[in-house]
Write a protein that holds these residues in place. Structure first.
Motif, mmCIF file in Angstrom:
data_model
loop_
_atom_site.group_PDB
_atom_site.id
_atom_site.type_symbol
_atom_site.label_atom_id
_atom_site.label_comp_id
_atom_site.label_asym_id
_atom_site.label_seq_id
_atom_site.Cartn_x
_atom_site.Cartn_y
_atom_site.Cartn_z
ATOM 1 N N GLN A 39 0.425 -1.470 -0.055
ATOM 2 C CA GLN A 39 0.115 0.284 0.342
ATOM 3 C C GLN A 39 1.013 1.444 0.163
ATOM 4 N N ASP A 40 1.928 1.469 0.774
ATOM 5 C CA ASP A 40 2.689 2.121 0.295
ATOM 6 C C ASP A 40 3.087 2.562 -1.785
ATOM 7 N N GLU A 41 3.113 4.038 -1.140
ATOM 8 C CA GLU A 41 2.543 4.821 -2.295
ATOM 9 C C GLU A 41 3.964 4.537 -3.287
ATOM 10 N N GLU A 42 5.153 4.935 -2.701
ATOM 11 C CA GLU A 42 6.607 4.277 -3.236
ATOM 12 C C GLU A 42 6.943 3.260 -3.743
ATOM 13 N N LYS A 43 6.807 2.512 -2.526
ATOM 14 C CA LYS A 43 6.782 0.963 -3.445
ATOM 15 C C LYS A 43 5.453 0.778 -4.671
ATOM 16 N N LYS A 44 4.629 1.046 -4.916
ATOM 17 C CA LYS A 44 4.101 1.013 -5.359
ATOM 18 C C LYS A 44 4.223 1.303 -6.630
ATOM 19 N N LYS A 45 4.797 2.369 -7.153
ATOM 20 C CA LYS A 45 4.907 3.211 -7.976
ATOM 21 C C LYS A 45 6.522 2.829 -8.217
ATOM 22 N N LYS A 46 7.160 2.180 -7.656
ATOM 23 C CA LYS A 46 8.888 1.563 -8.464
ATOM 24 C C LYS A 46 8.213 0.032 -8.842
ATOM 25 N N LEU A 47 7.370 -0.533 -8.025
ATOM 26 C CA LEU A 47 6.399 -1.717 -8.354
ATOM 27 C C LEU A 47 5.726 -1.679 -9.978
ATOM 28 N N ALA A 48 4.810 -0.788 -10.094
ATOM 29 C CA ALA A 48 3.923 -0.482 -11.618
ATOM 30 C C ALA A 48 5.869 0.038 -12.635
ATOM 31 N N ALA A 49 6.613 0.833 -12.624
ATOM 32 C CA ALA A 49 7.814 0.619 -13.773
ATOM 33 C C ALA A 49 8.745 -0.615 -13.803
ATOM 34 N N LEU A 50 8.521 -1.950 -12.753
ATOM 35 C CA LEU A 50 9.253 -3.071 -12.317
ATOM 36 C C LEU A 50 8.068 -3.759 -13.811
ATOM 37 N N ALA A 51 6.897 -3.814 -13.729
ATOM 38 C CA ALA A 51 5.860 -4.168 -13.931
ATOM 39 C C ALA A 51 5.671 -3.600 -15.505
ATOM 40 N N VAL A 56 -1.023 -0.431 -11.782
ATOM 41 C CA VAL A 56 -0.276 -1.120 -10.617
ATOM 42 C C VAL A 56 0.044 0.324 -8.804
ATOM 43 N N GLU A 57 0.425 1.512 -9.988
ATOM 44 C CA GLU A 57 0.105 2.974 -9.002
ATOM 45 C C GLU A 57 -0.527 3.560 -8.185
ATOM 46 N N THR A 58 -1.568 3.291 -9.253
ATOM 47 C CA THR A 58 -2.836 3.548 -8.739
ATOM 48 C C THR A 58 -4.277 2.754 -7.669
ATOM 49 N N CYS A 59 -3.585 1.898 -7.678
ATOM 50 C CA CYS A 59 -5.362 1.516 -7.219
ATOM 51 C C CYS A 59 -4.815 1.349 -5.322
ATOM 52 N N PRO A 60 -5.182 1.127 -4.581
ATOM 53 C CA PRO A 60 -5.731 1.011 -3.055
ATOM 54 C C PRO A 60 -4.346 0.161 -2.429
ATOM 55 N N VAL A 61 -4.694 -1.100 -3.105
ATOM 56 C CA VAL A 61 -3.652 -1.542 -2.747
ATOM 57 C C VAL A 61 -3.460 -2.823 -4.067
ATOM 58 N N PHE A 62 -2.318 -3.180 -3.889
ATOM 59 C CA PHE A 62 -1.236 -4.383 -4.417
ATOM 60 C C PHE A 62 -1.101 -5.592 -4.272
ATOM 61 N N ALA A 102 14.599 -7.893 -9.359
ATOM 62 C CA ALA A 102 14.503 -6.733 -9.317
ATOM 63 C C ALA A 102 13.438 -6.469 -8.043
ATOM 64 N N VAL A 103 12.360 -6.630 -7.964
ATOM 65 C CA VAL A 103 10.791 -7.454 -7.732
ATOM 66 C C VAL A 103 11.069 -7.648 -5.658
ATOM 67 N N THR A 104 12.443 -9.425 -6.338
ATOM 68 C CA THR A 104 12.887 -10.089 -4.854
ATOM 69 C C THR A 104 13.655 -9.026 -3.726
ATOM 70 N N GLU A 105 14.334 -7.487 -4.779
ATOM 71 C CA GLU A 105 14.651 -6.461 -3.855
ATOM 72 C C GLU A 105 14.427 -6.415 -3.466
ATOM 73 N N LEU A 106 13.296 -5.279 -3.966
ATOM 74 C CA LEU A 106 12.854 -4.219 -3.518
ATOM 75 C C LEU A 106 11.866 -4.990 -1.862
ATOM 76 N N LEU A 107 11.238 -6.697 -2.626
ATOM 77 C CA LEU A 107 10.480 -6.705 -1.476
ATOM 78 C C LEU A 107 11.030 -7.603 -0.644
ATOM 79 N N ASP A 108 12.520 -7.474 -0.862
ATOM 80 C CA ASP A 108 13.304 -8.639 0.412
ATOM 81 C C ASP A 108 12.709 -9.790 0.266
#
Length: 246
Positions: free
Chosen positions: A54-66, A72-78, A144-150
């Protein structure tokens, strides 16, 4: 035979990619996740994990990676739904048993478990009048997704899922005719080309109407083009790095 609310919900599927600013309640979120937990699972291994983003910055990064998929960025929950054998590694360690997940079967088990969870979650969300869309682009750069989400070893992201209140009302996209996908007792190849040609005409009209004449390609044209080049060739090496396909 009369329909019922569950069948109507399933058969009214549409992918929603535009959402209102309304938030999803914690109670709804909990029920969506709980519905995912009760999906079928192979041999009771429950080889999946769900990352709630739900973190906006993390959703933004995931949107770019996807693949720069803005929803992905604008939905309330991803959600990022992962195949997960890390937890199972702990069971092997506890009981001092060998841990064998190097074969393709375990990749299939994890992917199927994750897909079943994701579908349950989407249906649960839709029961609250929410909408959503599955995001295969989460596999564009799994490292990159693995790194971002640990994510730990023995896991891999399978798909994403956007959820929110719909801010669009798209027409339902036609599916292949039943004759092309359902076979009685054995696989029937005799009428397959005819069924594809029939479906091509349906999809051609669908795209023509949806785009007001700007597009009129067929399903077979799309699929031939899509399958003419390799897709995500890096996935195999990533899976090996995570402990699979040895």
């Amino acid at each position: 035979m009369k329909s019922n609310s569950v069948i109507e919900l399933i058969q009214s599927h549409r992918s929603i990619r535009k959402f209102t600013s309304d938030s999803i309640s914690s109670e709804q979120l909990e029920q969506i996740i709980e519905s995912g937990r009760w999906a079928p699972t192979s041999h009771h291994v429950q080889a999946y994990s769900v990352i709630v983003v739900q973190d906006e910055e993390k959703k933004k990064k995931l949107a770019a990676l996807a693949g720069n998929q803005s929803y992905v960025e604008t939905c309330p929950v991803f959600f990022v739904i992962c195949a997960d054998f890390y937890r199972l590694k702990q069971t092997s360690t506890i009981h001092q048993q060998a841990f064998e997940i190097g074969e393709e079967e375990q990749v299939l088990v994890g992917a199927v478990d994750a897909a079943l969870v994701a579908q349950n979650m989407l249906l649960a969300a839709r029961s609250f009048n929410l909408g959503g869309v599955m995001i295969g682009g989460i596999r564009n750069d799994q490292e990159a997704v693995t790194e971002l989400l640990d994510l730990p070893p023995y896991t891999f992201p399978v798909m994403g899922l956007c959820i929110g209140y719909p801010d669009q009302n798209p027409e339902q996209k036609p599916r292949l005719p039943k004759e092309a996908v359902v076979h009685s007792e054995q696989y029937d190849t005799k009428s397959l080309v005819e069924a594809i040609e029939e479906y091509d005409e349906v999809m051609k009209q669908y795209y023509y109407d949806r785009t007001k004449g700007k597009r009129s390609d067929t399903w077979s044209e799309q699929m031939a083009s899509f399958l003419s080049t390799p897709k995500r060739p890096q996935v195999g090496e990533f899976l090996k790095k995570q402990g699979f396909l040895k």
